[in-house]
Design an enzyme around this catalytic site. Structure first.
Site, PDB file in Angstrom:
ATOM      1  N   GLU A 171      13.842   1.909 -44.991  1.00  0.00           N
ATOM      2  CA  GLU A 171      13.190   0.626 -44.659  1.00  0.00           C
ATOM      3  C   GLU A 171      11.800   0.891 -44.085  1.00  0.00           C
ATOM      4  O   GLU A 171      10.850   0.146 -44.364  1.00  0.00           O
ATOM      5  CB  GLU A 171      14.039  -0.177 -43.674  1.00  0.00           C
ATOM      6  CG  GLU A 171      15.379  -0.618 -44.235  1.00  0.00           C
ATOM      7  CD  GLU A 171      15.267  -1.428 -45.521  1.00  0.00           C
ATOM      8  OE1 GLU A 171      14.351  -2.254 -45.624  1.00  0.00           O
ATOM      9  OE2 GLU A 171      16.096  -1.220 -46.422  1.00  0.00           O
ATOM     10  N   TRP A 204       9.766   1.087 -46.925  1.00  0.00           N
ATOM     11  CA  TRP A 204       9.241  -0.178 -47.472  1.00  0.00           C
ATOM     12  C   TRP A 204       7.930  -0.552 -46.772  1.00  0.00           C
ATOM     13  O   TRP A 204       7.011  -1.097 -47.377  1.00  0.00           O
ATOM     14  CB  TRP A 204      10.265  -1.311 -47.304  1.00  0.00           C
ATOM     15  CG  TRP A 204      11.209  -1.399 -48.464  1.00  0.00           C
ATOM     16  CD1 TRP A 204      12.494  -0.961 -48.508  1.00  0.00           C
ATOM     17  CD2 TRP A 204      10.939  -1.968 -49.774  1.00  0.00           C
ATOM     18  NE1 TRP A 204      13.035  -1.211 -49.745  1.00  0.00           N
ATOM     19  CE2 TRP A 204      12.111  -1.831 -50.540  1.00  0.00           C
ATOM     20  CE3 TRP A 204       9.812  -2.560 -50.355  1.00  0.00           C
ATOM     21  CZ2 TRP A 204      12.203  -2.276 -51.865  1.00  0.00           C
ATOM     22  CZ3 TRP A 204       9.895  -3.004 -51.671  1.00  0.00           C
ATOM     23  CH2 TRP A 204      11.078  -2.855 -52.405  1.00  0.00           C
ATOM     24  N   TRP A 262       2.730 -25.285 -59.227  1.00  0.00           N
ATOM     25  CA  TRP A 262       3.214 -25.499 -57.857  1.00  0.00           C
ATOM     26  C   TRP A 262       3.164 -26.974 -57.508  1.00  0.00           C
ATOM     27  O   TRP A 262       2.363 -27.727 -58.061  1.00  0.00           O
ATOM     28  CB  TRP A 262       2.356 -24.707 -56.866  1.00  0.00           C
ATOM     29  CG  TRP A 262       2.351 -23.231 -57.078  1.00  0.00           C
ATOM     30  CD1 TRP A 262       1.316 -22.489 -57.571  1.00  0.00           C
ATOM     31  CD2 TRP A 262       3.409 -22.303 -56.817  1.00  0.00           C
ATOM     32  NE1 TRP A 262       1.659 -21.159 -57.631  1.00  0.00           N
ATOM     33  CE2 TRP A 262       2.944 -21.021 -57.173  1.00  0.00           C
ATOM     34  CE3 TRP A 262       4.711 -22.424 -56.323  1.00  0.00           C
ATOM     35  CZ2 TRP A 262       3.725 -19.874 -57.045  1.00  0.00           C
ATOM     36  CZ3 TRP A 262       5.477 -21.282 -56.193  1.00  0.00           C
ATOM     37  CH2 TRP A 262       4.988 -20.024 -56.553  1.00  0.00           C
ATOM     38  N   ASN A 311      15.719 -10.174 -41.476  1.00  0.00           N
ATOM     39  CA  ASN A 311      15.157  -9.915 -42.808  1.00  0.00           C
ATOM     40  C   ASN A 311      15.860 -10.690 -43.920  1.00  0.00           C
ATOM     41  O   ASN A 311      15.223 -11.282 -44.794  1.00  0.00           O
ATOM     42  CB  ASN A 311      15.200  -8.423 -43.112  1.00  0.00           C
ATOM     43  CG  ASN A 311      14.669  -8.119 -44.497  1.00  0.00           C
ATOM     44  OD1 ASN A 311      13.520  -8.416 -44.797  1.00  0.00           O
ATOM     45  ND2 ASN A 311      15.516  -7.569 -45.366  1.00  0.00           N
ATOM     46  N   TRP A 349       3.659 -19.644 -52.385  1.00  0.00           N
ATOM     47  CA  TRP A 349       4.079 -18.619 -51.415  1.00  0.00           C
ATOM     48  C   TRP A 349       2.998 -18.361 -50.376  1.00  0.00           C
ATOM     49  O   TRP A 349       3.304 -18.011 -49.231  1.00  0.00           O
ATOM     50  CB  TRP A 349       4.469 -17.327 -52.141  1.00  0.00           C
ATOM     51  CG  TRP A 349       3.368 -16.697 -52.955  1.00  0.00           C
ATOM     52  CD1 TRP A 349       3.061 -16.960 -54.253  1.00  0.00           C
ATOM     53  CD2 TRP A 349       2.409 -15.716 -52.521  1.00  0.00           C
ATOM     54  NE1 TRP A 349       1.982 -16.214 -54.666  1.00  0.00           N
ATOM     55  CE2 TRP A 349       1.566 -15.428 -53.616  1.00  0.00           C
ATOM     56  CE3 TRP A 349       2.187 -15.049 -51.321  1.00  0.00           C
ATOM     57  CZ2 TRP A 349       0.513 -14.514 -53.545  1.00  0.00           C
ATOM     58  CZ3 TRP A 349       1.144 -14.129 -51.244  1.00  0.00           C
ATOM     59  CH2 TRP A 349       0.318 -13.872 -52.353  1.00  0.00           C
ATOM     60  N   TRP A 400       6.174 -11.514 -49.214  1.00  0.00           N
ATOM     61  CA  TRP A 400       6.102 -12.849 -49.837  1.00  0.00           C
ATOM     62  C   TRP A 400       5.925 -12.722 -51.346  1.00  0.00           C
ATOM     63  O   TRP A 400       6.529 -13.447 -52.120  1.00  0.00           O
ATOM     64  CB  TRP A 400       4.990 -13.694 -49.203  1.00  0.00           C
ATOM     65  CG  TRP A 400       5.490 -14.424 -47.985  1.00  0.00           C
ATOM     66  CD1 TRP A 400       5.390 -14.010 -46.692  1.00  0.00           C
ATOM     67  CD2 TRP A 400       6.221 -15.662 -47.959  1.00  0.00           C
ATOM     68  NE1 TRP A 400       6.012 -14.913 -45.873  1.00  0.00           N
ATOM     69  CE2 TRP A 400       6.520 -15.942 -46.609  1.00  0.00           C
ATOM     70  CE3 TRP A 400       6.644 -16.565 -48.939  1.00  0.00           C
ATOM     71  CZ2 TRP A 400       7.225 -17.085 -46.222  1.00  0.00           C
ATOM     72  CZ3 TRP A 400       7.347 -17.714 -48.548  1.00  0.00           C
ATOM     73  CH2 TRP A 400       7.627 -17.961 -47.210  1.00  0.00           C
TER      74      TRP A 400
HETATM   75  P1  FAD Z   1      14.759  -2.807 -39.400  1.00  0.00           P
HETATM   76  O1  FAD Z   1      15.732  -3.150 -40.457  1.00  0.00           O
HETATM   77  O2  FAD Z   1      15.275  -2.181 -38.167  1.00  0.00           O
HETATM   78  O3  FAD Z   1      13.682  -1.863 -40.093  1.00  0.00           O
HETATM   79  C1  FAD Z   1      12.850  -0.943 -39.386  1.00  0.00           C
HETATM   80  C2  FAD Z   1      11.401  -1.173 -39.750  1.00  0.00           C
HETATM   81  O4  FAD Z   1      11.194  -0.964 -41.144  1.00  0.00           O
HETATM   82  C3  FAD Z   1      10.904  -2.575 -39.479  1.00  0.00           C
HETATM   83  O5  FAD Z   1      10.548  -2.740 -38.130  1.00  0.00           O
HETATM   84  C4  FAD Z   1       9.735  -2.685 -40.434  1.00  0.00           C
HETATM   85  O6  FAD Z   1       8.571  -2.089 -39.899  1.00  0.00           O
HETATM   86  C5  FAD Z   1      10.208  -1.876 -41.630  1.00  0.00           C
HETATM   87  N1  FAD Z   1      10.822  -2.778 -42.614  1.00  0.00           N
HETATM   88  C6  FAD Z   1      12.099  -3.200 -42.657  1.00  0.00           C
HETATM   89  N2  FAD Z   1      12.299  -3.996 -43.746  1.00  0.00           N
HETATM   90  C7  FAD Z   1      11.109  -4.072 -44.374  1.00  0.00           C
HETATM   91  C8  FAD Z   1      10.659  -4.734 -45.554  1.00  0.00           C
HETATM   92  N3  FAD Z   1      11.473  -5.465 -46.324  1.00  0.00           N
HETATM   93  N4  FAD Z   1       9.362  -4.608 -45.903  1.00  0.00           N
HETATM   94  C9  FAD Z   1       8.522  -3.854 -45.174  1.00  0.00           C
HETATM   95  N5  FAD Z   1       8.893  -3.202 -44.045  1.00  0.00           N
HETATM   96  C10 FAD Z   1      10.165  -3.309 -43.655  1.00  0.00           C
HETATM   97  N6  FAD Z   1       7.898  -7.302 -41.625  1.00  0.00           N
HETATM   98  C11 FAD Z   1       6.912  -7.133 -40.728  1.00  0.00           C
HETATM   99  O7  FAD Z   1       6.903  -6.138 -39.999  1.00  0.00           O
HETATM  100  N7  FAD Z   1       5.893  -8.053 -40.626  1.00  0.00           N
HETATM  101  C12 FAD Z   1       5.836  -9.157 -41.410  1.00  0.00           C
HETATM  102  O8  FAD Z   1       4.887  -9.938 -41.295  1.00  0.00           O
HETATM  103  C13 FAD Z   1       6.907  -9.370 -42.334  1.00  0.00           C
HETATM  104  N8  FAD Z   1       6.926 -10.486 -43.104  1.00  0.00           N
HETATM  105  C14 FAD Z   1       7.970 -10.666 -43.998  1.00  0.00           C
HETATM  106  C15 FAD Z   1       7.984 -11.806 -44.807  1.00  0.00           C
HETATM  107  C16 FAD Z   1       9.024 -12.012 -45.704  1.00  0.00           C
HETATM  108  C17 FAD Z   1       9.023 -13.233 -46.592  1.00  0.00           C
HETATM  109  C18 FAD Z   1      10.070 -11.072 -45.798  1.00  0.00           C
HETATM  110  C19 FAD Z   1      11.208 -11.271 -46.755  1.00  0.00           C
HETATM  111  C20 FAD Z   1      10.066  -9.936 -45.022  1.00  0.00           C
HETATM  112  C21 FAD Z   1       9.014  -9.704 -44.111  1.00  0.00           C
HETATM  113  N9  FAD Z   1       8.975  -8.551 -43.301  1.00  0.00           N
HETATM  114  C22 FAD Z   1       7.940  -8.388 -42.419  1.00  0.00           C
HETATM  115  C23 FAD Z   1       9.932  -7.446 -43.513  1.00  0.00           C
HETATM  116  C24 FAD Z   1      11.200  -7.464 -42.648  1.00  0.00           C
HETATM  117  O9  FAD Z   1      11.801  -8.721 -42.697  1.00  0.00           O
HETATM  118  C25 FAD Z   1      10.948  -7.083 -41.194  1.00  0.00           C
HETATM  119  O10 FAD Z   1      10.189  -5.914 -41.114  1.00  0.00           O
HETATM  120  C26 FAD Z   1      12.268  -6.843 -40.459  1.00  0.00           C
HETATM  121  O11 FAD Z   1      13.073  -7.978 -40.509  1.00  0.00           O
HETATM  122  C27 FAD Z   1      11.986  -6.462 -39.026  1.00  0.00           C
HETATM  123  O12 FAD Z   1      13.163  -6.319 -38.292  1.00  0.00           O
HETATM  124  P2  FAD Z   1      13.604  -4.905 -37.732  1.00  0.00           P
HETATM  125  O13 FAD Z   1      12.469  -4.253 -37.050  1.00  0.00           O
HETATM  126  O14 FAD Z   1      14.838  -5.127 -36.938  1.00  0.00           O
HETATM  127  O15 FAD Z   1      13.927  -4.128 -39.079  1.00  0.00           O
END
Ligand code: FAD
Length: 479
Positions: A278, A281, A309, A344, A362, A385
């Site tokens: 993650e 990602w 849209w 997420n 979006w 997005w």
């Molecule tokens: P964990 O699951 O603990 O993951 C650890 C770290 O990995 C996160 O803190 C983050 O830095 C990274 N990560 C995890 N999932 C993703 C992902 N899908 N894409 C990119 N990095 C990821 N994340 C943001 O940090 N900032 C945003 O502005 C943001 N906007 C989002 C918008 C949408 C529409 C979606 C679907 C996802 C978005 N995310 C964003 C990705 C993700 O939802 C969050 O990073 C995550 O929910 C953060 O929670 P966590 O730190 O507990 O994640």
């Protein structure tokens, strides 16, 4: 002893450990002047919730710097110009910073480097926010990646490019610190009304809070991560996102700490790898941001610009307020408003609902997230997005349209998440918690729910919306 100072321009790297620009400045032996400039006109200037975070993160950093014998210099203005002016007025020998990756930021930093160099001031940038620089990860043909899996495979095999550095305990400054503005005068905290009152109960911005969150995750939750990370009703993720977004902790530190637990036999390797993927990602999103100008606005699949849209002010307002009548969507949007964060899986559901069920662009959803997320991140927000909307490089196909009812039932099976944020439905029976419109009226009435009165009726029929979205998609399909 060297007396000409080195300026360190801090941006989204608000930490004293593993901060390459700060470490290099300190090791030079010159006095170090750490500067933060609040630039409301720059690309990706923080939205409301991120400003709340920034205020507290800067305060924490300022305390830590003072404890190390230094002082954080705070200024408002255009970033590069202000830094150049400080460098001039202090007769600095150099300006150091850690790199940013949005093309607009890269261009601004490049120009500053050229201007400083022309003025005889050394300008040096460092890698701090990623495991590897975007240009270091490439396909066999030497091109940027557009698909996540092969990208992560290459990056995972290469590993990080440097070692994490311990925290700076002592930093020599100038005998007389330059003028600094009063953080409280910047108005970063909401006052009337204080819509962020609940944030402080959930978050501890700053470097210490970041390490606390990482430790708590690795100690208590990480072992369940692979199993439960898609469950918004469970606390199974790290909640590191705002800390990473502001650079209070580096992905390298997260990588090292996770590996240490794996090597010590305290964390299952596969689970640890899932978590790191993650972080992968995040790296991939930065890769996309760096190589694709306008990622926040222009679809990577250009044909999506022509999608028909809808303009739907009422629908958009209902979505932002969590009043769509779809409980899991509403719970997500209210979690966002109340805590500045959303799980997420639910981010994916609410985004899909906006883009596909309501056919609202979006970019509108991304802007709302930008303003309301404490972890709003130029790369992750834009790339995610695009991914949900189906127009990203490696996106979920547009025709995969989430059903908010079955998704709710799958990932929040007893409705605990919905009940936490949609208080009107807190007593609704499990069976109908994700589809209250199917419940017998009397059953709802007995728990105080009247649809359209105490809780909104659905603003759209999902089956109808699904067909409409598929038709819109067909109109731009190129096959
Ligand atoms: P964990 O699951 O603990 O993951 C650890 C770290 O990995 C996160 O803190 C983050 O830095 C990274 N990560 C995890 N999932 C993703 C992902 N899908 N894409 C990119 N990095 C990821 N994340 C943001 O940090 N900032 C945003 O502005 C943001 N906007 C989002 C918008 C949408 C529409 C979606 C679907 C996802 C978005 N995310 C964003 C990705 C993700 O939802 C969050 O990073 C995550 O929910 C953060 O929670 P966590 O730190 O507990 O994640």
């Amino acid at each position: 002893m060297e007396t000409q100072p080195i300026i360190v321009w801090l941006r989204r790297d608000l930490r004293l450990a593993d901060n390459p620009a700060m470490h290099a400045a300190r090791e030079s032996g010159a006095p170090v002047v750490p500067v933060f400039v609040f630039d409301e006109e720059e690309a990706f200037a923080p939205g409301g919730a991120a400003k709340w975070w920034l205020h507290r993160s800067l305060r924490a950093l300022s305390v830590d710097l003072t404890a190390a014998g230094s002082r954080l210099v705070l200024r408002r203005g255009r970033g590069a110009e202000t830094v150049a002016e400080i460098a001039r007025s202090l007769n600095a020998s150099a300006v150091f910073w850690n790199r940013r990756y949005a093309p607009a930021h890269v261009a601004a930093d490049k120009k500053l480097k050229a201007d400083l160099t022309a003025a005889g001031v050394e300008a040096k940038s460092f890698s701090a926010a990623l495991l590897r620089e975007p240009w270091e990860v490439e396909t066999k043909a030497g091109a940027p990646f557009r698909v996540y899996s092969p990208f992560w495979k290459v990056l995972r095999a290469a590993g990080p490019s440097r070692e994490a550095r311990p925290s700076l305990r002592k930093i020599r400054g100038l005998p007389k610190s330059p003028f600094t503005e009063d953080l409280d005068s910047w108005g970063l905290q909401p006052v009337h009304p204080d819509w962020a009152w609940e944030f402080a109960e959930v978050w501890r911005p700053g470097e210490a809070g970041a390490h606390e969150a990482l430790k708590a995750f690795l100690d208590e939750t990480a072992e369940y991560y692979a199993r439960d990370r898609d469950r918004p009703d469970r606390e199974a993720t790290s909640r590191l996102s705002p800390h990473l977004a502001f650079g209070e902790i580096s992905p390298l530190q997260v990588w090292r700490a996770t590996h240490a637990r794996i090597e010590a036999g305290e964390l299952d390797r596969e689970v640890g790898e899932k978590f790191l993927s993650e972080i992968g990602w995040r790296e991939f999103s930065y890769h996309l941001l760096y190589f694709n100008e306008g990622l926040e606005a222009a679809p990577l699949r250009a044909e999506f610009a022509a999608l028909p849209w809808r303009k739907d002010k009422k629908g958009f307002a209902a979505w932002t307020k969590g009043e769509t009548g779809f409980p899991v969507v509403d719970a997500g949007m209210r979690q966002l408003w109340r805590t500045g964060w959303m799980h997420n899986r639910v981010r994916m559901l609410v985004a899909s609902f906006l883009v596909k069920d309501l056919l609202i662009p979006w970019q509108d959803g991304a802007s709302w997230f930008w303003d309301t997320l404490v972890d709003a991140d130029p790369a992750n927000n834009s790339a995610s997005w695009q991914w949900v909307a189906g127009c990203g490089a490696d996106a979920a196909p547009f025709f995969r349209i989430f059903n908010p009812v079955t998704q709710g039932e799958k990932f929040d099976p007893h409705g605990a998440y919905v009940r936490r944020f949609v208080l009107e439905l807190s007593q609704a029976p499990d069976k109908f918690i994700h589809k209250p419109w199917e419940a017998p009226k009397d059953d709802l009435a007995s728990v105080g729910v009247t649809l359209g009165k105490t809780y909104p009726a659905r603003i759209v029929d999902h089956a109808f919306a699904r067909t409409r979205a598929l038709e819109a998609f067909r109109s731009i399909r190129k096959d």
